[in-house]
Design a protein around this motif. Structure first.
Motif, PDB file in Angstrom:
ATOM      1  N   LYS A   3      94.028 -97.808  -6.659  1.00 54.06           N
ATOM      2  CA  LYS A   3      92.662 -97.651  -6.166  1.00 54.06           C
ATOM      3  C   LYS A   3      91.953 -96.629  -7.050  1.00 54.06           C
ATOM      4  CE  LYS A   3      93.853 -98.572  -1.358  1.00 54.06           C
ATOM      5  NZ  LYS A   3      93.825 -98.061   0.016  1.00 54.06           N
ATOM      6  N   TYR A   4      90.712 -96.931  -7.376  1.00 52.50           N
ATOM      7  CA  TYR A   4      89.936 -96.076  -8.263  1.00 52.50           C
ATOM      8  C   TYR A   4      88.583 -95.769  -7.660  1.00 52.50           C
ATOM      9  CZ  TYR A   4      93.391 -97.444 -11.733  1.00 52.50           C
ATOM     10  OH  TYR A   4      94.559 -97.659 -12.403  1.00 52.50           O
ATOM     11  N   GLU A  31      89.790-101.689  -6.230  1.00 54.92           N
ATOM     12  CA  GLU A  31      91.231-101.844  -6.045  1.00 54.92           C
ATOM     13  C   GLU A  31      91.712-102.994  -6.901  1.00 54.92           C
ATOM     14  OE1 GLU A  31      92.645-102.240  -2.040  1.00 54.92           O
ATOM     15  OE2 GLU A  31      91.118-100.892  -1.269  1.00 54.92           O
ATOM     16  N   THR A  32      92.901-102.843  -7.483  1.00 57.24           N
ATOM     17  CA  THR A  32      93.467-103.911  -8.295  1.00 57.24           C
ATOM     18  C   THR A  32      94.981-103.839  -8.333  1.00 57.24           C
ATOM     19  OG1 THR A  32      93.403-104.997 -10.450  1.00 57.24           O
ATOM     20  CG2 THR A  32      93.305-102.604 -10.461  1.00 57.24           C
ATOM     21  N   SER A  33      95.599-104.993  -8.537  1.00 58.40           N
ATOM     22  CA  SER A  33      97.030-105.084  -8.782  1.00 58.40           C
ATOM     23  C   SER A  33      97.297-105.617 -10.186  1.00 58.40           C
ATOM     24  CB  SER A  33      97.684-106.025  -7.764  1.00 58.40           C
ATOM     25  OG  SER A  33      97.581-105.492  -6.475  1.00 58.40           O
ATOM     26  N   ILE A  38      94.666-102.116 -14.610  1.00 62.55           N
ATOM     27  CA  ILE A  38      95.193-100.773 -14.347  1.00 62.55           C
ATOM     28  C   ILE A  38      95.307 -99.996 -15.652  1.00 62.55           C
ATOM     29  CG2 ILE A  38      97.236 -99.475 -13.599  1.00 62.55           C
ATOM     30  CD1 ILE A  38      97.595-101.658 -11.419  1.00 62.55           C
ATOM     31  N   SER A  39      95.786-100.646 -16.701  1.00 64.13           N
ATOM     32  CA  SER A  39      95.911 -99.996 -18.002  1.00 64.13           C
ATOM     33  C   SER A  39      94.549 -99.573 -18.548  1.00 64.13           C
ATOM     34  CB  SER A  39      96.606-100.943 -18.977  1.00 64.13           C
ATOM     35  OG  SER A  39      96.669-100.382 -20.259  1.00 64.13           O
ATOM     36  N   VAL A  52      92.701 -92.770  -7.296  1.00 67.78           N
ATOM     37  CA  VAL A  52      92.923 -92.109  -6.012  1.00 67.78           C
ATOM     38  C   VAL A  52      94.241 -92.514  -5.359  1.00 67.78           C
ATOM     39  CG1 VAL A  52      90.501 -91.649  -5.546  1.00 67.78           C
ATOM     40  CG2 VAL A  52      91.489 -93.803  -4.815  1.00 67.78           C
ATOM     41  N   GLU A  53      94.808 -93.647  -5.782  1.00 67.77           N
ATOM     42  CA  GLU A  53      96.087 -94.095  -5.238  1.00 67.77           C
ATOM     43  C   GLU A  53      96.678 -95.138  -6.168  1.00 67.77           C
ATOM     44  OE1 GLU A  53      97.581 -96.662  -1.446  1.00 67.77           O
ATOM     45  OE2 GLU A  53      95.975 -95.242  -1.100  1.00 67.77           O
TER      46      GLU A  53
END
Length: 85
Positions: A3-4, A31-33, A38-39, A52-53
Motif C-alpha cells: 500500500k502506498y 494498493e497493488t500486488s 511495487i518495484s 505504508v504497508e
C-alpha cells in the motif's frame, strides 16, 4: 501486496515509452500486488511516494534489521548537540 500514499490523483508513468500508468485515488492511496508496480513505486520512495504497508520477503529480514539499527543510531542526538542548548 503493498500500500502506498502520495499526493491525491498522483500518476506514475513507466514501462516502454511510458505506456503504463499507476493512478493514485483522490485520497492519494494505491494498493497493488503486481511485482513490477511495487518495484517502480519503491524506486520513488520516500521522495515522491510513501510505502505504508508491504509484504516483506523472508530473505530480506536480516538486512532490514541491520538497516533499522543503523538508522536508530544515526538519529540519536549526540552529546555535542545537547551542549549547544
Amino acid at each position: 501486496m503493498a500500500k502506498y500514499e502520495a499526493h491525491p490523483n498522483y500518476t506514475v508513468k513507466y514501462g516502454d515509452e511510458k505506456r503504463k500508468t499507476i493512478d493514485f485515488d483522490p485520497y492519494g492511496k494505491y494498493e497493488t500486488s503486481d511485482k513490477t508496480e511495487i518495484s517502480v513505486l519503491n524506486g520513488l520512495c520516500p521522495k515522491y511516494v510513501t510505502c505504508v504497508e508491504a509484504d516483506k520477503p523472508k530473505s530480506q529480514s536480516k538486512a532490514t534489521g541491520k538497516q533499522s539499527k543503523a538508522t536508530t543510531e544515526d538519529n540519536a542526538p549526540s552529546s555535542a548537540d545537547a551542549s549547544d542548548e
